[in-house]
Enzyme design. Structure first.
Site, short mmCIF file in Angstrom:
data_model
loop_
_atom_site.label_atom_id
_atom_site.label_comp_id
_atom_site.label_asym_id
_atom_site.label_seq_id
_atom_site.Cartn_x
_atom_site.Cartn_y
_atom_site.Cartn_z
N ARG A 69 0.70 -1.18 0.06
CA ARG A 69 -0.15 0.02 0.17
C ARG A 69 0.81 1.40 0.03
O ARG A 69 0.75 2.13 -0.66
CB ARG A 69 -0.84 0.08 1.26
CG ARG A 69 -1.86 1.20 1.37
CD ARG A 69 -2.85 1.06 0.27
NE ARG A 69 -2.52 1.66 -0.96
CZ ARG A 69 -2.96 1.19 -2.23
NH1 ARG A 69 -3.80 -0.03 -2.28
NH2 ARG A 69 -2.67 1.83 -3.25
N GLU A 114 3.03 40.02 -7.86
CA GLU A 114 1.69 39.67 -8.20
C GLU A 114 1.18 41.17 -8.62
O GLU A 114 0.65 41.95 -7.50
CB GLU A 114 0.82 39.05 -7.31
CG GLU A 114 -0.68 38.44 -7.65
CD GLU A 114 -1.42 38.05 -6.72
OE1 GLU A 114 -1.41 36.64 -6.63
OE2 GLU A 114 -1.76 38.64 -5.79
N ASP A 119 -2.22 38.27 -12.33
CA ASP A 119 -3.30 37.44 -11.79
C ASP A 119 -4.65 37.67 -12.21
O ASP A 119 -5.31 39.10 -12.25
CB ASP A 119 -3.25 37.88 -10.33
CG ASP A 119 -4.09 36.98 -9.46
OD1 ASP A 119 -4.21 35.72 -9.65
OD2 ASP A 119 -4.94 37.54 -8.51
#
Length: 276
Positions: free
Chosen positions: A97, A193, A214
């Site tokens: 797993r 930004e 942005d």
């Protein structure tokens, strides 16, 4: 591509989480029982996570032999046999797993990245990741992005200044924030930004190293590319999907950052089967 240096620690943490004080189910199998197994991909994918998979069994039982048919970065088709294992049945069962978790998750990031990279292959635009990674798997997923043909943005808060809206408000202006960054961290890239062309002009005048666009419209992106004229790299961010990416890349921006390639991935469907 250089592997991260924390693979051993990451795998040890995963094994401790999964096995704890011992695998009580694998203990039902005779200690001397040997087994063979194969790992199959149930869907088309870009493979990533071989080193993590191997490390699981190295830590559990170095005697387990693993024979890989593919390596990180390879494209694999549905039903492809990825690797074969031979060794202690208990060890293979106990590690199954954790090993598959790493392989299917990192292959998911590599596969998602490759999808976006292929979409913009006709442009000069590069696909970037973000810090929106799964907790504890930052370096692993950053590596997976590289395997998918993408590029890494900053690794953390320490290796690049990224001035966002709240930083600008606290500092007083874009110019003030950039000046402070230069004084405190000379030599570190400074990215800003911006949300409109006016902010872009200020960031450009203050000599940011990279400017993020942005949530710009396509027309605004084209204008940003025109006015910067290749003097400052531009990174588009926000609202990116497979349906919108091509038009964004074709505006001429240098980079597109996509948080979804690390935070919205769906694990690749893999299967381990014992052989009679």
């Amino acid at each position: 591509m250089q592997l991260p240096n924390d693979i051993q620690t990451t795998v040890a943490r995963a094994l401790a989480e999964d096995i704890g004080t011992g695998d009580v189910t694998a203990g039902l199998i005779p200690a001397d029982k040997q087994a063979s197994a194969t790992v199959i991909s149930r869907e088309d994918a870009t493979l990533c996570g071989v080193a993590w998979f191997n490390e699981v069994f190295r830590q559990l039982d170095p005697a387990v032999q693993i024979d890989w048919q593919y390596q990180d970065g390879d494209r694999v088709e549905a039903n492809a046999l990825l690797c074969s294992l031979r060794g202690s049945a208990r060890s293979i069962l106990s590690g199954e797993r954790a090993a598959l978790n790493f392989l299917q998750t990192l292959s998911a990031t590599a596969t998602a990245t490759r999808r976006y990279v292929d979409l913009v292959a006709h442009t000069q635009c590069r696909i970037l990741d973000t810090r929106k990674t799964l907790p504890g798997l930052r370096t692993a997923q950053k590596y997976a992005v590289l395997c998918g043909g993408g590029s890494n943005h900053r690794i953390g808060l320490y290796d690049r200044v990224l001035i966002k809206e709240n930083h600008i408000m606290a500092a007083g202006s874009i110019t003030a924030a950039i000046q402070q960054a230069r004084q405190l961290h000379p030599g570190i890239l400074v990215e800003v930004e911006t949300e409109n062309l006016q902010e872009l002009a200020e960031a450009s005048a203050a000599q940011a190293d990279i400017i993020m666009l942005d949530e710009y419209s396509l027309d605004a992106m084209r204008e940003a590319v025109r006015v910067t004229a290749g003097k400052i790299p531009l990174e588009a961010s926000g609202g990116v999907s497979p349906e919108t990416l091509v038009a964004i890349a074709e505006t001429g921006v240098d980079f597109v950052s996509i948080g979804g390639i690390t935070k919205h991935v769906r694990a690749v469907d893999l299967s381990m089967r014992f052989k009679a």
